[in-house]
Design an enzyme around this catalytic site. Structure first.
Site, PDB file in Angstrom:
ATOM      1  N   LYS A   1     -11.611   8.889   9.884  1.00 48.31           N
ATOM      2  CA  LYS A   1     -10.304   9.429  10.235  1.00 48.31           C
ATOM      3  C   LYS A   1     -10.056  10.735   9.478  1.00 48.31           C
ATOM      4  O   LYS A   1     -10.346  10.833   8.299  1.00 48.31           O
ATOM      5  CB  LYS A   1      -9.205   8.419   9.855  1.00 48.31           C
ATOM      6  CG  LYS A   1      -7.835   8.911  10.289  1.00 48.31           C
ATOM      7  CD  LYS A   1      -6.688   8.069   9.762  1.00 48.31           C
ATOM      8  CE  LYS A   1      -5.382   8.731  10.199  1.00 48.31           C
ATOM      9  NZ  LYS A   1      -4.231   8.378   9.382  1.00 48.31           N
TER      10      LYS A   1
ATOM     11  N   CYS B   1       0.866  -1.187   0.000  1.00 47.75           N
ATOM     12  CA  CYS B   1       0.000   0.000   0.000  1.00 47.75           C
ATOM     13  C   CYS B   1       0.900   1.235   0.000  1.00 47.75           C
ATOM     14  O   CYS B   1       1.618   1.490   0.967  1.00 47.75           O
ATOM     15  CB  CYS B   1      -0.923   0.030   1.212  1.00 47.75           C
ATOM     16  SG  CYS B   1      -1.814   1.597   1.313  1.00 47.75           S
TER      17      CYS B   1
ATOM     18  N   CYS C   1       0.150   3.778   2.858  1.00 51.30           N
ATOM     19  CA  CYS C   1       0.765   3.447   4.153  1.00 51.30           C
ATOM     20  C   CYS C   1       2.269   3.275   4.032  1.00 51.30           C
ATOM     21  O   CYS C   1       2.950   3.163   5.040  1.00 51.30           O
ATOM     22  CB  CYS C   1       0.213   2.138   4.707  1.00 51.30           C
ATOM     23  SG  CYS C   1      -1.497   2.171   5.187  1.00 51.30           S
TER      24      CYS C   1
ATOM     25  N   LYS D   1      -5.926  13.641   4.605  1.00 45.08           N
ATOM     26  CA  LYS D   1      -5.977  14.289   3.303  1.00 45.08           C
ATOM     27  C   LYS D   1      -6.712  13.405   2.302  1.00 45.08           C
ATOM     28  O   LYS D   1      -7.528  13.872   1.514  1.00 45.08           O
ATOM     29  CB  LYS D   1      -4.552  14.548   2.823  1.00 45.08           C
ATOM     30  CG  LYS D   1      -4.506  15.185   1.461  1.00 45.08           C
ATOM     31  CD  LYS D   1      -3.089  15.280   0.965  1.00 45.08           C
ATOM     32  CE  LYS D   1      -3.065  15.522  -0.521  1.00 45.08           C
ATOM     33  NZ  LYS D   1      -1.698  15.608  -1.028  1.00 45.08           N
TER      34      LYS D   1
ATOM     35  N   CYS E   1      -6.709  -1.455   0.832  1.00 45.27           N
ATOM     36  CA  CYS E   1      -6.230  -1.166   2.184  1.00 45.27           C
ATOM     37  C   CYS E   1      -7.332  -0.427   2.938  1.00 45.27           C
ATOM     38  O   CYS E   1      -7.867   0.555   2.434  1.00 45.27           O
ATOM     39  CB  CYS E   1      -4.974  -0.290   2.104  1.00 45.27           C
ATOM     40  SG  CYS E   1      -4.569   0.487   3.673  1.00 45.27           S
TER      41      CYS E   1
END
Ligand code: MSP
Length: 470
Positions: free
Chosen positions: A296, A127, A130, A299, A144
């Site tokens: 969450k 990913c 991440c 961005k 993900c």
């Protein structure tokens, strides 16, 4: 010898502009650093930016800039925002700093020589959001869970692997056994349990190089490969001290991070250090997330609130207070403008601001003189801060605020005279001094203003600390 204290924040990826998710971590570190300075310790507070890897390279390309120019630009916006929040770090580390790069290469070489690195074929998912290798079982609907908008990439390449699995028994022992020489603490307890149970299931080795990511530090003995961005990034905590000739601060007393990077900071980092023969951090403090309407703040989800927006509305200490008083400790915290407005009015304009104004007025009218006196730390407050529990520490101070307010009402101080008035005011002035003293790490300018106003002997009224929002 002076007691030393080393506190760090994560180094933030430059693909993103600072938002209040980053701010809560850096502010928590600042509050901790200030508190330890007030205790008389020598403190080193480190923050910075993480600038290599596929994610940053992609963001630079999208912005139409060369990676280094892009990093310089975004890193600058992190460097600019912290002083505006009265956050006082000692050093801002950047992973594109040539000294950092040399230190990372030397460390990888050391681990290689030690026999902890081998070459093998990597096959699996990665990913980019991440910057993490993920297993099939971690995917949700083939993506993900933290980056549901991004397509996940399947990769197969020859990489260098770090023998992470070999360190699992030592890590379990270091976490569980307080008398282990490498013992480290994971706060809160729930996160410690999570890490231990994952470790006990077993852990695969970790690929520490990338064959197709050009934007990174070359592997010293095989320059066609670059060093995995997390191996590079974690070493910032070490390189920053070496660059500043401050290795006496090693190891960190506390790494402050959020739960998204728990594994890197409680397992991978410690295994790297064990392999390199360096001592381990004392504590890893893991907090949760700010969420907006349950999601969450990030961005990639497009729901961020920025520190600039808060500063404009609530000022420096207003912003610091609202973030610390809503700190996402062991569970996520949903934030909104309405909640911030209400809290500002209730706790700062009415609570603290009103009490300070009220007592100053009573003191001024009384024409009494007050002996200067310095308060000491409250034990309960100290216990909270030792576990990085910011919100409970603030709640305690707000209990003192409402208790003092009740005292004024119960004794009807505005009607008291002579000895009774003097006794009431002396006790209230001591309360205010105590409140200001304990507010220092959180809202330093406000704390200093109140301390000055109530220093004695004569106490006068001042303009309101936090004018009420309309
Ligand atoms: N570059 C890595 C860290 C390397 S450290 C050796 C990274 N960067 S990041 O920019 O994604 O920052 C992640 C950190 O930012 C989180 O661990 C947390 O400290 C902070 N936060 C980002 N979003 C957040 C929320 N929504 N809520 C709370 N903290 C958040 O990971």
């Amino acid at each position: 010898m002076d007691k030393k204290f080393y506190v760090t924040t994560p180094i933030y990826y430059v693909n993103d502009q600072p938002h209040i998710g980053h701010t809560c971590t850096t502010l928590a570190a600042d509050i901790i650093a200030r508190y330890h300075r007030l205790l008389g310790e020598k403190v080193f507070f480190l923050t910075g930016t993480d600038e290599h890897g596929a994610k940053v390279a992609q963001a630079a390309k999208k912005a139409g800039l060369l990676p280094q120019d892009f990093c310089d630009q975004v890193s600058q916006s992190f460097q600019n925002i912290w002083p505006q929040l009265n956050i006082k770090y000692h050093y801002f580390v950047r992973t594109t700093n040539p000294d950092h790069k040399k230190i990372v290469q030397a460390m990888l070489q050391k681990i290689y020589r030690r026999g902890d690195i081998y070459q093998a074929q990597y096959q699996g998912y990665y990913c980019v959001g991440c910057e993490k290798f993920i297993t099939e079982t971690e995917l949700v609907n083939g993506r993900c869970p933290l980056h549901p908008k991004q397509k996940i990439q399947k990769q197969s390449e020859k990489n260098y692997f770090f023998k992470l699995s070999a360190y699992v028994p030592s890590l379990i022992k270091a976490i569980e056994d307080e008398s282990d020489p490498h013992h480290y603490e994971i706060i809160p307890e729930s996160k410690k349990r999570e890490v231990l149970s994952k470790l006990k299931v077993g852990v695969a080795d970790l690929s520490v190089s990338r064959a197709h990511v050009a934007w990174g530090i070359p592997v010293p003995w095989d320059e066609k490969q670059t060093i995995y961005v997390w191996f590079d990034a974690l070493l910032n905590y070490y390189s920053a001290l070496e660059i500043n000739h401050q290795k006496k601060f090693w190891p960190a007393n506390v790494h402050v991070v959020a739960k998204d990077i728990l594994w890197f900071h409680t397992v991978i980092w410690e295994a790297m250090l064990l392999s390199a023969g360096l001592s381990l951090p004392k504590t890893i403090f893991i907090h949760s997330f700010y969420t907006v309407a349950g999601q969450k703040m990030s961005k990639s989800l497009g729901n961020v609130i920025t520190p600039h927006q808060l500063l404009e509305k609530f000022g420096i200490d207003g912003t610091r207070y609202l973030i610390a008083a809503n700190f996402p400790y062991s569970s996520d915290r949903d934030v909104s403008w309405q909640k911030f407005d209400e809290k500002f009015n209730a706790d700062l304009a009415n609570g603290l601001g009103n009490l300070v104004a009220r007592i100053a007025k009573l003191c001024e009218n009384s024409q009494l003189k007050f002996e200067p006196a310095k308060p000491g730390w409250d034990r309960r407050y100290q216990k909270y801060l030792a576990k990085y529990q910011l919100e409970p520490a603030l709640k305690l101070v707000w209990q003192w605020i409402s208790r003092a307010d009740q005292q004024v009402n119960q004794n009807q101080v505005w009607q008291q005279k002579g000895a009774a008035l003097k006794k009431s005011l002396q006790s209230l002035v001591a309360d205010i001094r105590q409140i200001a003293y304990h507010l220092q790490p959180f809202v330093p300018e406000t704390a200093a203003k109140i301390a000055k106003q109530f220093a004695g002997p004569a106490i006068k009224t001042q303009p309101p600390l936090f004018p009420r929002l309309k």
